[in-house]
Design an enzyme around this catalytic site. Structure first.
Site, PDB file in Angstrom:
ATOM      1  N   ALA A   1       0.848  -1.178   0.000  1.00 38.83           N
ATOM      2  CA  ALA A   1       0.000   0.000   0.000  1.00 38.83           C
ATOM      3  C   ALA A   1       0.889   1.234   0.000  1.00 38.83           C
ATOM      4  O   ALA A   1       2.027   1.200   0.452  1.00 38.83           O
ATOM      5  CB  ALA A   1      -0.886  -0.002   1.224  1.00 38.83           C
TER       6      ALA A   1
ATOM      7  N   GLY B   1       0.296  -5.230   0.597  1.00 37.87           N
ATOM      8  CA  GLY B   1      -0.987  -5.149  -0.086  1.00 37.87           C
ATOM      9  C   GLY B   1      -0.979  -5.870  -1.437  1.00 37.87           C
ATOM     10  O   GLY B   1      -2.003  -6.382  -1.886  1.00 37.87           O
TER      11      GLY B   1
ATOM     12  N   GLU C   1      -1.475  -9.398  -0.649  1.00 36.75           N
ATOM     13  CA  GLU C   1      -2.864  -9.548  -0.200  1.00 36.75           C
ATOM     14  C   GLU C   1      -3.824  -9.551  -1.384  1.00 36.75           C
ATOM     15  O   GLU C   1      -4.798 -10.294  -1.413  1.00 36.75           O
ATOM     16  CB  GLU C   1      -3.228  -8.428   0.776  1.00 36.75           C
TER      17      GLU C   1
ATOM     18  N   GLU D   1       4.513  -5.637   6.657  1.00 33.70           N
ATOM     19  CA  GLU D   1       3.894  -4.552   7.446  1.00 33.70           C
ATOM     20  C   GLU D   1       4.451  -4.438   8.864  1.00 33.70           C
ATOM     21  O   GLU D   1       4.569  -3.343   9.402  1.00 33.70           O
ATOM     22  CB  GLU D   1       2.381  -4.739   7.514  1.00 33.70           C
TER      23      GLU D   1
END
Ligand code: NAI
Length: 730
Positions: free
Chosen positions: A83, A128, A131, A153
């Site tokens: 992200a 992300g 994910e 993260e």
């Protein structure tokens, strides 16, 4: 065939009008969706990306012509790398971040429904990005060495907030989810497939084709591909630990215990990750997903994540920093280096250089020395083959780049020669003269000295503009920092070439100006001294080291002296004392330890006992140290006092380095201290620590100790000035 783009009307966070998500429907009715953020070198997940992806996929869902979907990246060697965390800094309220995370998770969750989507991953799929791939029905990965999967993260003090952890647990089990989420480590495709995270691995050239075939197959079968459950030893352990309530309890209590031992409670993200996965084990996906969003929000606004994110931004900025200000100097390409000294450091530097695809000519005094160095390189690569981080072919290619010699043959065309011979100025001068004779006029001579000023080494040079310091840390292949040292006459071109080489070797590079101990060795000296003073005052060694571990250092200071070598410490101590005077004076007695033949861990005689096996060695203090020093370890001191005395000498010296222009910026000082010396990352580095506590308060504490212990606590001028005016470094 048809194609299209979905443009979101919203304002782009990347300031680009080009669509990020485009698609093309092939003749076989598979839609290939391409993610390519033209404004950035890498794809990251931001609000606009989410919107465009959702719009594209809902359009394709309604398109009767389309039977299945493949999602790929348009970037050359990366998929989606996480992200975009820039916008997190603006968030002040936890619930705001929770909502954002929940929305993204929902968008990705929708990918599971309807027409089958297969993620075709080539290059890094991190955070992300991973994910996103996990949210697809299946993942096909290229077998390229740049293809990696991971959930990093935790390194930013956060948790993966788009249900990736839960999907890893679904696909590969709780132990794998815990491992990936708590360490943030990367997985190569073969390993990911073995764990059941990836469905197929194939060459990059046929990636989209293989993914399309699988997508079509899924559209016919309408079932999720099953991973094979093998009942090997790992399978049985998994069955015992994860498939029954008592096993799960044991799994989590063990994971919590191991995590707390490492974090000492300073990294809340690890606790929250454990909470979420534990709830998943007890109550399932939906409940865990809800908790995940809530915890993500809390972590975003936490102090620890704020500091860890600042480190991430600093390292990103350093990647773009050439190492010199206001100049057009261009780094010379480096295809081959000469490496003098095949010892601990030389072997390590040869390894990281060959790993970067650069040839290494490794020289030592004799065949035995060269043999040791080559063996050192081979052992590290073999270990990586064993752990499936590299293939056998990759190992062979790397080893073919390293050759050995006992003279200067084969060094003529080396663009850089790095020396890591013994720490002796006469020897450094003599190898420098030899190198100048044996190489071309443009060859750079880099010294890995840990304490000798580069300007002094360069005195023997006929081309001092080519002489620079490249200070690596031990063990070289694990420690992330390289300190490039610029001497008086070093040219800009030499500096930028050394910096570029260091980056290729995988290091985070800071450039400092020359001076005794440069930056890192210099700030370490008073810190280790202070710990030694505490010993001489009769404070037990265990309580000193424990207090520092509790403050967040990775090893205690006394243990660190054993690791570095008591002899090396004493040697460097003399040099810093000569240069900086009384404030660097070590407590009396250290020389007695050296005279007693105590070198520390390397000769198994130090402050700690090193006999016994791996488990016990280095765990217990050797009581005879106290006898030698003539002290009785019967005093007690509050942990906070120990922590402050040691940490403040460190911080104070770091500020002096900035004041004297050794450092180019507080940012470099923070990164150098964290990556080179293990200053607690969650405190953001010495300069961010001062900003958090306030310069005024730090000066007050230093003055208090100065009154008691004298000038080794006299605050740096710059610190006093900043305290007086309530200024901050950032
Ligand atoms: P080491 O003793 O393991 O290796 C030195 C090697 O240099 C030996 O193999 C020796 O045979 C070889 N050598 C000596 N004279 C030579 C010559 N004329 N030509 C070629 N090779 C020669 O020492 P280590 O620990 O690798 O340190 C080397 C340098 O790196 C020193 O300057 C040290 O201060 C510096 N350094 C060491 C660190 C550490 O943690 N050990 C960290 C950072 C820098």
């Amino acid at each position: 065939m048809s194609s299209g783009t979905t443009l979101s009307g919203g304002k782009s966070e990347q300031d680009s009008k080009d669509p990020i998500v485009t698609y093309e429907v092939r003749a076989d009715r598979v839609a290939v969706v391409t993610i390519d953020d033209s404004a950035e070198t890498l794809n990251t997940i931001g609000p606009r990306f989410g919107e465009e992806l959702t719009q594209t996929l809902s359009k394709l869902a309604e398109d009767g012509e389309v039977v299945a979907i493949v999602v790929r990246s348009g970037k050359k060697d990366s998929f989606v790398v996480g992200a975009n965390i820039d916008f997190l800094s603006a968030i002040r309220v936890a619930s705001e971040a929770s909502t954002l995370a929940g929305e993204l998770a929902k968008r990705l969750g929708a990918l599971r429904k309807g027409k089958p989507i297969v993620a075709a991953v080539h290059g890094a799929a991190l955070g992300g990005g991973f994910e996103l791939a996990l949210a697809a029905r299946a993942i096909v990965a290229s077998d390229h060495k740049k293809t990696v999967f991971g959930l990093p993260e935790v390194q930013l003090g956060l948790l993966p907030a788009a249900n990736g952890m839960l999907r890893v647990a679904e696909r590969a089990g709780l132990a794998t989810a815990l491992d990936l989420a708590l360490t943030g480590k990367n997985l190569r495709p073969a390993k990911a497939k073995k764990l059941g995270l990836v469905d197929e691995v194939c060459p990059e050239a046929v990636l989209v084709e293989v993914a399309a075939e699988l997508a079509k197959k899924l559209s016919r079968q309408k079932i999720i591909p099953k991973k094979a459950t093998k009942l090997d030893a790992a399978g049985i352990t998994k069955l015992l630990l994860e498939e029954n309530p008592i096993g799960k309890k044991i799994l989590f209590s063990k994971a919590r215990e191991a995590t707390r031992k490492k974090t000492r409670g300073h990294y809340p993200a690890t606790e929250r990750i454990l909470d979420v996965l534990e709830l998943y084990a007890k109550k399932g996906f939906a409940a865990a997903a809800e908790l995940e969003a809530k915890h993500f929000g809390e972590l975003v606004v936490s102090e620890s994540s704020r500091q860890l994110r600042s480190i991430f931004f600093a390292t990103t900025a350093l990647k773009k920093d050439s190492g010199v200000d206001d100049t057009k100097a261009v780094a010379r390409p480096v295809t081959k280096i000469g490496m003098l000294g095949a010892g601990l450091m030389g072997g390590g530097i040869a390894y990281i250089t060959s790993q970067a695809g650069i040839a290494v000519r490794l020289k030592d005094k004799d065949d035995a020395g060269v043999g040791r160095g080559l063996k050192y390189v081979r052992e590290i690569v073999d270990e990586r083959v064993k752990r499936r981080s590299v293939t056998r072919e990759e190992r062979d290619q790397q080893l073919a780049l390293v050759s050995g010699t006992t003279d200067y043959s084969g060094m003529k065309n080396a663009e850089v020669v790095i020396e890591a011979v013994f720490e002796d100025i006469a020897l450094k001068h003599s190898v420098l003269t030899d190198v100048e004779k044996a190489t071309s006029a443009s060859t750079i001579f880099a010294s890995n000295t840990s304490s000798l000023p580069i300007t002094r080494i360069a005195e023997a040079a006929s081309r001092p503009q080519n002489v620079v310091g490249m200070h690596y840390f031990s063990p070289v292949h694990k420690m992330p920092l390289l300190e490039v040292v610029r001497a008086k006459l070093t040219s800009d071109e030499t500096v930028v070439t050394a910096v570029a080489l260091g980056k290729k070797q995988g290091k985070t590079v800071i450039v400092v100006n020359d001076g005794v101990g440069f930056y890192t060795t210099r700030i370490l000296a008073p810190y280790l001294n202070e710990a030694a003073y505490l010993v001489s005052e009769g404070i037990p060694i265990e309580s000193i080291d424990k207090a520092l571990l509790d403050w967040g250092f990775p090893v205690g200071a006394i243990k660190l002296i054993d690791e570095v070598g008591i002899d090396v410490g004493a040697h460097v101590g003399k040099i810093t004392l000569d240069a900086f005077g009384d404030r660097m004076r070590p407590p009396p007695g250290l020389e007695k330890l050296v005279k007693d033949g105590r070198a520390g861990k390397k000769n198994k005689k130090g402050f700690y006992l090193y006999d016994g096996d791996k488990k016990t060695a280095g765990k217990k203090v050797d009581p005879s140290v106290y006898t030698l020093l003539g002290v009785t370890p019967d005093k007690t001191l509050k942990a906070e006092e120990i922590q402050m005395r040691c940490a403040l000498t460190f911080v104070n010296e770091a500020v002096r380095c900035l004041e004297e222009g050794i450092l180019r910026s507080p940012r470099d000082g923070d990164i150098g201290a964290i990556f080179g010396l293990g200053f607690p990352p969650f405190r953001g580095g010495p300069f961010r620590y001062v900003d958090t506590v306030s310069a005024r308060e730090i000066v007050k504490r230093l003055r208090g100790y100065e009154a008691k212990f004298g000038e080794r606590f006299t605050p740096a001028k710059l610190l006093v000035e900043m305290g007086d005016h309530d200024k901050t470094f950032y």
